[in-house]
Design a protein around this motif. Structure first.
Motif, PDB file in Angstrom:
ATOM      1  N   LYS A 147      -3.116   5.155  -1.994  1.00  0.00           N
ATOM      2  CA  LYS A 147      -4.317   5.494  -1.235  1.00  0.00           C
ATOM      3  C   LYS A 147      -4.695   4.369  -0.287  1.00  0.00           C
ATOM      4  O   LYS A 147      -5.089   4.606   0.857  1.00  0.00           O
ATOM      5  N   THR A 148      -4.567   3.122  -0.768  1.00  0.00           N
ATOM      6  CA  THR A 148      -4.844   1.959   0.069  1.00  0.00           C
ATOM      7  C   THR A 148      -3.650   1.022   0.012  1.00  0.00           C
ATOM      8  O   THR A 148      -3.623   0.055  -0.762  1.00  0.00           O
ATOM      9  N   PRO A 149      -2.613   1.265   0.818  1.00  0.00           N
ATOM     10  CA  PRO A 149      -1.397   0.446   0.736  1.00  0.00           C
ATOM     11  C   PRO A 149      -1.626  -0.964   1.258  1.00  0.00           C
ATOM     12  O   PRO A 149      -2.452  -1.194   2.143  1.00  0.00           O
ATOM     13  N   GLY A 150      -0.856  -1.895   0.695  1.00  0.00           N
ATOM     14  CA  GLY A 150      -1.015  -3.288   1.084  1.00  0.00           C
ATOM     15  C   GLY A 150       0.035  -3.805   2.041  1.00  0.00           C
ATOM     16  O   GLY A 150      -0.038  -4.937   2.494  1.00  0.00           O
ATOM     17  N   GLY A 151       1.056  -3.022   2.333  1.00  0.00           N
ATOM     18  CA  GLY A 151       2.053  -3.433   3.304  1.00  0.00           C
ATOM     19  C   GLY A 151       3.369  -3.885   2.728  1.00  0.00           C
ATOM     20  O   GLY A 151       4.333  -4.074   3.463  1.00  0.00           O
ATOM     21  N   THR A 152       3.446  -4.072   1.408  1.00  0.00           N
ATOM     22  CA  THR A 152       4.703  -4.463   0.773  1.00  0.00           C
ATOM     23  C   THR A 152       5.549  -3.220   0.483  1.00  0.00           C
ATOM     24  O   THR A 152       5.010  -2.158   0.176  1.00  0.00           O
ATOM     25  N   LEU A 153       6.867  -3.365   0.572  1.00  0.00           N
ATOM     26  CA  LEU A 153       7.785  -2.253   0.307  1.00  0.00           C
ATOM     27  C   LEU A 153       8.614  -2.540  -0.933  1.00  0.00           C
ATOM     28  O   LEU A 153       9.203  -3.605  -1.078  1.00  0.00           O
ATOM     29  N   ILE A 154       8.650  -1.560  -1.853  1.00  0.00           N
ATOM     30  CA  ILE A 154       9.532  -1.603  -3.009  1.00  0.00           C
ATOM     31  C   ILE A 154      10.512  -0.439  -2.898  1.00  0.00           C
ATOM     32  O   ILE A 154      10.106   0.703  -2.663  1.00  0.00           O
ATOM     33  N   VAL A 155      11.792  -0.718  -3.074  1.00  0.00           N
ATOM     34  CA  VAL A 155      12.828   0.313  -3.084  1.00  0.00           C
ATOM     35  C   VAL A 155      13.320   0.458  -4.516  1.00  0.00           C
ATOM     36  O   VAL A 155      13.766  -0.511  -5.125  1.00  0.00           O
ATOM     37  N   LEU A 156      13.211   1.667  -5.069  1.00  0.00           N
ATOM     38  CA  LEU A 156      13.661   1.931  -6.435  1.00  0.00           C
ATOM     39  C   LEU A 156      14.826   2.921  -6.414  1.00  0.00           C
ATOM     40  O   LEU A 156      14.710   4.010  -5.833  1.00  0.00           O
TER      41      LEU A 156
END
Length: 259
Positions: free
Chosen positions: A60-69
């Motif tokens: 809802k409120t993303p912080g800008g970091t990306l995680i790839v799973l």
């Protein structure tokens, strides 16, 4: 009068058909996950990249970091879509999570069936950064087949990543012990052996965990020793119950490592 009634019935049927088609098309881009009762405000985004269906979860409120799973063998991206994921992404500033599609048994490395690792590095990650407006380094992790894949891909370009996680990683020290189809042949195994590339992983924040009844425990422990790090061993086997119960712990590790 009968003509009016017939025309009215035809109009009603046409309207119903249009409504059905509209509903199907609207679920092609963004939808709530049917596997969960509460997404905590996150959007589950379905999109296509290079002809393959991909999934992303945008808080809802993303912080800008990306995680790839990366998913396990035969599981697909939806393996990660559950309440634990949404709860772990509920806080403001949570990362965007991208769930690529690695097919049934790619084992996430470049091989005869496709450039699976190269695609993650050169297509999936850059596309996600543009599409979801993330920035900085990327965290990558995976389950079983995906755990091996995450470690392998991180070793190919360690400067791109801030953290890597192998969750019940499907690892073998010898080609003769590998699962059928995991590698094309002995040469393919040698060229993509995580143990051989371990020195490159030492530059990263690495997490390894496995269940105490998991057949991969010994191999995962061997990699942990090679990396001079601790292996997290929890009660459980090689199954969804184990991974789901620790998913929030995985997310917390990635956020700490990349914060």
């Amino acid at each position: 009068m009968w003509r009016i009634a017939v025309l009215a019935a035809i109009a009603a049927l046409a309207a119903a058909g249009c409504g059905s088609n509209s509903s199907k098309s609207s679920t092609g881009t963004t939808s709530a996950a049917s596997e969960s009762t509460d997404t905590k405000g996150a959007r589950v985004v379905h999109y296509t990249l290079d002809g393959r269906d991909q999934v992303a979860v945008v808080p809802k409120t993303p912080g800008g970091t990306l995680i790839v799973l990366l998913h396990g063998r035969g599981a697909g991206p939806k393996q990660f879509i559950n309440d634990q994921l949404f709860t772990g992404l509920a806080a403001p500033g949570s990362p965007v999570v991208v769930l690529p599609n690695g097919g049934d048994d790619s084992y996430w490395h470049d091989r005869k069936s496709g450039k699976w690792a190269t695609t993650v590095l050169n297509r999936v990650i850059p596309d996600a950064q543009r599409r979801f407006h993330t920035k900085g380094k990327v965290a990558i992790g995976g389950i079983s087949m995906g755990g091996y894949g995450a470690l392998h891909i991180a070793s190919l370009r360690p400067s791109l990543f801030c953290a890597v996680g192998g969750h019940s990683a499907a690892l073998w020290r010898k080609f003769g012990k590998t699962a059928p189809g995991a590698f094309d042949n002995a040469e393919d195994f040698r060229n993509n052996n995580v143990f051989t590339a371990a020195s490159k992983l030492k530059k990263l924040n690495v997490w390894l965990d496995v269940g105490d009844r998991d057949s991969f425990k010994d191999a995962d422990a061997a990699l942990a020793r090679k990396l001079s790090m601790s292996l997290h061993v929890y009660p459980g086997g090689h199954d969804s119950a184990y991974w789901n119960s620790h998913l929030r712990t995985y997310l917390a590790f990635y956020e700490r490592a990349c914060g």
